[in-house]
Scaffold this motif. Sequence first.
Motif, PDB file in Angstrom:
ATOM      1  N   VAL A 119       0.837  -1.211   0.000  1.00 29.26           N
ATOM      2  CA  VAL A 119       0.000   0.000   0.000  1.00 29.26           C
ATOM      3  C   VAL A 119       0.869   1.257   0.000  1.00 29.26           C
ATOM      4  CG1 VAL A 119      -1.986  -1.058   1.159  1.00 29.26           C
ATOM      5  CG2 VAL A 119      -0.146  -0.090   2.542  1.00 29.26           C
ATOM      6  N   ALA A 120       0.283   2.355  -0.434  1.00 29.63           N
ATOM      7  CA  ALA A 120       1.018   3.625  -0.475  1.00 29.63           C
ATOM      8  C   ALA A 120       1.324   4.090   0.944  1.00 29.63           C
ATOM      9  CB  ALA A 120       0.177   4.670  -1.195  1.00 29.63           C
ATOM     10  N   PRO A 121       2.472   4.768   1.123  1.00 31.61           N
ATOM     11  CA  PRO A 121       2.810   5.263   2.460  1.00 31.61           C
ATOM     12  C   PRO A 121       1.693   6.134   3.028  1.00 31.61           C
ATOM     13  CG  PRO A 121       4.660   5.526   0.968  1.00 31.61           C
ATOM     14  CD  PRO A 121       3.520   5.062   0.134  1.00 31.61           C
ATOM     15  N   GLY A 122       1.342   5.874   4.260  1.00 30.74           N
ATOM     16  CA  GLY A 122       0.260   6.628   4.907  1.00 30.74           C
ATOM     17  C   GLY A 122      -1.032   5.830   4.996  1.00 30.74           C
ATOM     18  N   THR A 123      -1.111   4.699   4.273  1.00 27.54           N
ATOM     19  CA  THR A 123      -2.375   3.955   4.224  1.00 27.54           C
ATOM     20  C   THR A 123      -2.734   3.353   5.580  1.00 27.54           C
ATOM     21  OG1 THR A 123      -2.019   3.443   1.888  1.00 27.54           O
ATOM     22  CG2 THR A 123      -3.610   2.078   3.055  1.00 27.54           C
ATOM     23  N   ALA A 124      -1.773   2.757   6.263  1.00 25.40           N
ATOM     24  CA  ALA A 124      -2.099   2.127   7.554  1.00 25.40           C
ATOM     25  C   ALA A 124      -2.578   3.195   8.536  1.00 25.40           C
ATOM     26  CB  ALA A 124      -0.885   1.393   8.111  1.00 25.40           C
ATOM     27  N   ARG A 125      -1.846   4.319   8.574  1.00 25.51           N
ATOM     28  CA  ARG A 125      -2.177   5.380   9.538  1.00 25.51           C
ATOM     29  C   ARG A 125      -3.476   6.106   9.173  1.00 25.51           C
ATOM     30  NH1 ARG A 125       1.431   8.056  12.932  1.00 25.51           N
ATOM     31  NH2 ARG A 125       3.226   7.402  11.681  1.00 25.51           N
ATOM     32  N   ASN A 126      -3.613   6.439   7.870  1.00 24.95           N
ATOM     33  CA  ASN A 126      -4.712   7.334   7.482  1.00 24.95           C
ATOM     34  C   ASN A 126      -5.932   6.643   6.903  1.00 24.95           C
ATOM     35  OD1 ASN A 126      -3.016   9.501   8.207  1.00 24.95           O
ATOM     36  ND2 ASN A 126      -2.026   9.380   6.198  1.00 24.95           N
ATOM     37  N   VAL A 127      -5.821   5.355   6.591  1.00 25.15           N
ATOM     38  CA  VAL A 127      -6.980   4.643   6.040  1.00 25.15           C
ATOM     39  C   VAL A 127      -7.369   3.479   6.967  1.00 25.15           C
ATOM     40  CG1 VAL A 127      -7.900   3.358   4.064  1.00 25.15           C
ATOM     41  CG2 VAL A 127      -6.320   5.257   3.670  1.00 25.15           C
ATOM     42  N   VAL A 128      -6.445   2.539   7.163  1.00 22.99           N
ATOM     43  CA  VAL A 128      -6.799   1.318   7.905  1.00 22.99           C
ATOM     44  C   VAL A 128      -7.205   1.650   9.346  1.00 22.99           C
ATOM     45  CG1 VAL A 128      -5.939  -0.925   8.716  1.00 22.99           C
ATOM     46  CG2 VAL A 128      -5.315  -0.097   6.430  1.00 22.99           C
ATOM     47  N   LYS A 129      -6.364   2.418  10.020  1.00 25.79           N
ATOM     48  CA  LYS A 129      -6.641   2.761  11.421  1.00 25.79           C
ATOM     49  C   LYS A 129      -7.985   3.477  11.604  1.00 25.79           C
ATOM     50  CE  LYS A 129      -3.900   4.816  14.621  1.00 25.79           C
ATOM     51  NZ  LYS A 129      -2.735   5.550  15.143  1.00 25.79           N
ATOM     52  N   PRO A 130      -8.227   4.586  10.876  1.00 28.03           N
ATOM     53  CA  PRO A 130      -9.503   5.285  11.074  1.00 28.03           C
ATOM     54  C   PRO A 130     -10.732   4.443  10.716  1.00 28.03           C
ATOM     55  CG  PRO A 130      -8.008   6.588   9.694  1.00 28.03           C
ATOM     56  CD  PRO A 130      -7.330   5.317   9.974  1.00 28.03           C
ATOM     57  N   LEU A 146       5.894  -0.129  -9.491  1.00 30.20           N
ATOM     58  CA  LEU A 146       6.646   0.956 -10.124  1.00 30.20           C
ATOM     59  C   LEU A 146       5.709   2.089 -10.551  1.00 30.20           C
ATOM     60  CD1 LEU A 146       9.754   0.364 -10.693  1.00 30.20           C
ATOM     61  CD2 LEU A 146       9.146   0.796 -13.044  1.00 30.20           C
ATOM     62  N   HIS A 147       4.568   1.700 -11.133  1.00 29.24           N
ATOM     63  CA  HIS A 147       3.610   2.721 -11.565  1.00 29.24           C
ATOM     64  C   HIS A 147       3.009   3.449 -10.364  1.00 29.24           C
ATOM     65  CE1 HIS A 147       3.234   0.303 -15.515  1.00 29.24           C
ATOM     66  NE2 HIS A 147       4.182   1.220 -15.591  1.00 29.24           N
ATOM     67  N   SER A 148       2.752   2.701  -9.293  1.00 29.89           N
ATOM     68  CA  SER A 148       2.219   3.350  -8.084  1.00 29.89           C
ATOM     69  C   SER A 148       3.226   4.340  -7.520  1.00 29.89           C
ATOM     70  CB  SER A 148       1.895   2.319  -6.997  1.00 29.89           C
ATOM     71  OG  SER A 148       0.905   1.463  -7.430  1.00 29.89           O
ATOM     72  N   LEU A 149       4.498   3.946  -7.519  1.00 32.25           N
ATOM     73  CA  LEU A 149       5.539   4.817  -6.970  1.00 32.25           C
ATOM     74  C   LEU A 149       5.686   6.089  -7.808  1.00 32.25           C
ATOM     75  CD1 LEU A 149       7.686   5.089  -4.755  1.00 32.25           C
ATOM     76  CD2 LEU A 149       9.267   3.836  -6.190  1.00 32.25           C
ATOM     77  N   LEU A 150       5.618   5.906  -9.136  1.00 31.14           N
ATOM     78  CA  LEU A 150       5.696   7.066 -10.036  1.00 31.14           C
ATOM     79  C   LEU A 150       4.540   8.019  -9.778  1.00 31.14           C
ATOM     80  CD1 LEU A 150       6.561   5.909 -13.671  1.00 31.14           C
ATOM     81  CD2 LEU A 150       7.585   7.799 -12.406  1.00 31.14           C
ATOM     82  N   ASN A 151       3.332   7.429  -9.689  1.00 29.74           N
ATOM     83  CA  ASN A 151       2.134   8.235  -9.465  1.00 29.74           C
ATOM     84  C   ASN A 151       2.199   8.945  -8.122  1.00 29.74           C
ATOM     85  OD1 ASN A 151      -0.771   8.160  -8.132  1.00 29.74           O
ATOM     86  ND2 ASN A 151      -0.988   8.579 -10.316  1.00 29.74           N
ATOM     87  N   LEU A 152       2.631   8.192  -7.126  1.00 27.13           N
ATOM     88  CA  LEU A 152       2.746   8.733  -5.771  1.00 27.13           C
ATOM     89  C   LEU A 152       3.699   9.922  -5.738  1.00 27.13           C
ATOM     90  CD1 LEU A 152       2.434   7.892  -2.600  1.00 27.13           C
ATOM     91  CD2 LEU A 152       4.642   6.834  -2.948  1.00 27.13           C
TER      92      LEU A 152
END
Length: 436
Positions: free
Chosen positions: A110-121, A261-267
């Motif tokens: 998952v993109a950085p921040g997903t656990a903190r800002n999506v899964v947790k809330p 790779l595409h996710s990282l580029l987009n991110l």
Amino acid sequence: MAVCFAKHGYKVVGIDTDQHLLAKLREGQPPFHEPNLQGYLADGLKNKNFTVTDDPSMNSMSDIAFITVGTPSQANGQIDLSYVVSASKMIGHSLRSARHYQLVVVKSTVAPGTARNVVKPVIDRESNKAYNLDYSVCSNPEFLREGRAIYDSENPDRIIIGSDDHAAIERLEKFYQTLYSNTMPTVIRTTFENAELTKYANNAFLATKVSFINCIASIAERIPHTDVNSIASAIGLDARIGPHFLNAGLGWGGSCLPKDLHSLLNLSENLGYRAELIAATDETNRQQAEKAVEFAKQALGALADKRVAILGLAFKPETDDMREAVSVRVINRMLGEGASVSVSDPLATENAKRIFGDRITYAANVDECIEGADCCILVTEWPEFKKLNGEAFVRKMRTPTVVDGRRLYDPKEFKKAGVKLFAVGVGPEGSESENR
Ligand code: UDX
């Protein structure tokens, strides 16, 4: 991962909404090919350590919940988190009735921040339980390779655990310590975001290493008396570089490297930074598949009405997976040029039928595949293709032209047998060392 945990004595319940998948698993049928998986699954079902269900409430009984859903790329490269969100909702909802603490572990990439800002809330909202007290969340990326999934699950190089809850990190580390005991690898304890970005960085580095050697291969192809393999073995001996992921070929594919790779580029683009190195890695990979078509054209001129044989459909050996496989791009290009295509692969033919239907011919074996062909392109390095010698191609093909996209064949032997061989990373005069 589930059947490996079950093998080591844990009670594992797999929860999914896909009835067809659940039915197959209950019958002991893995949904994809993976060495040793069927045996592990059979053992788990037999001793009842592994069960599957579509009942989400079963989650409330577990001590650890692993989120292992897919995180596909959207058309713009952005990661699709909808399955992660629905799994988090399901976990949160099931926790309402839980009477004990649960550790929720995000394994999906998952993109950085997903656990903190999506899964947790999401879990917080759905469960009405207290973070740290009733449940916690860890990021724990997965690094297993397809075709080596069981081996890698049992022998990880390292374990990365990210969280804002130190007690949760310790709990997960303890779980792995019990699982791996003597072979426990190094554990990196870190933040959610470092763990999440590590996974992208890992795959991007591997892809970059392969694209780098493919770039050197393209340069070597233009210089007489060169061979990229000789260069790769030499630079691989530099301890700072290392020998792995330096096999030049028609490029990388699969369910992870391209997507990540595409996710990282987009991110990074969304963060206001254009990651040129990652973009170049991707572009180099696109050029590699095109190379197969260029070689075929060099040998045959226009490809319209020519017969092209493709050896290997899976994105790499020991899997039936054709997601983002180089073969798909090569076949589509060949069909676009008006060639007729026959294919052979030990495992992936059924998956190919779903992609190409009756637009190509599915050969039962190599001989049938190359029979009467004008050009043969070796796309996947299956061991049985490695056994073929030049003679085999001369006997069966109309014009014995072979594009060795994975460097399986000896150019000298093929030349002697009368095969016109194009090999990735070999210069125009061949690769014979003058000092040998
Ligand atoms: C990858 C990562 O290796 C793994 O850590 C992660 O968890 C998932 O993604 P996988 O997709 O199974 O694993 O394949 P991998 O073995 O990494 O190969 C990827 C692609 O690179 C394949 O198409 C392979 O043919 C190609 N490759 C690999 C090369 O072309 N040359 C090499 O030297 C190595």
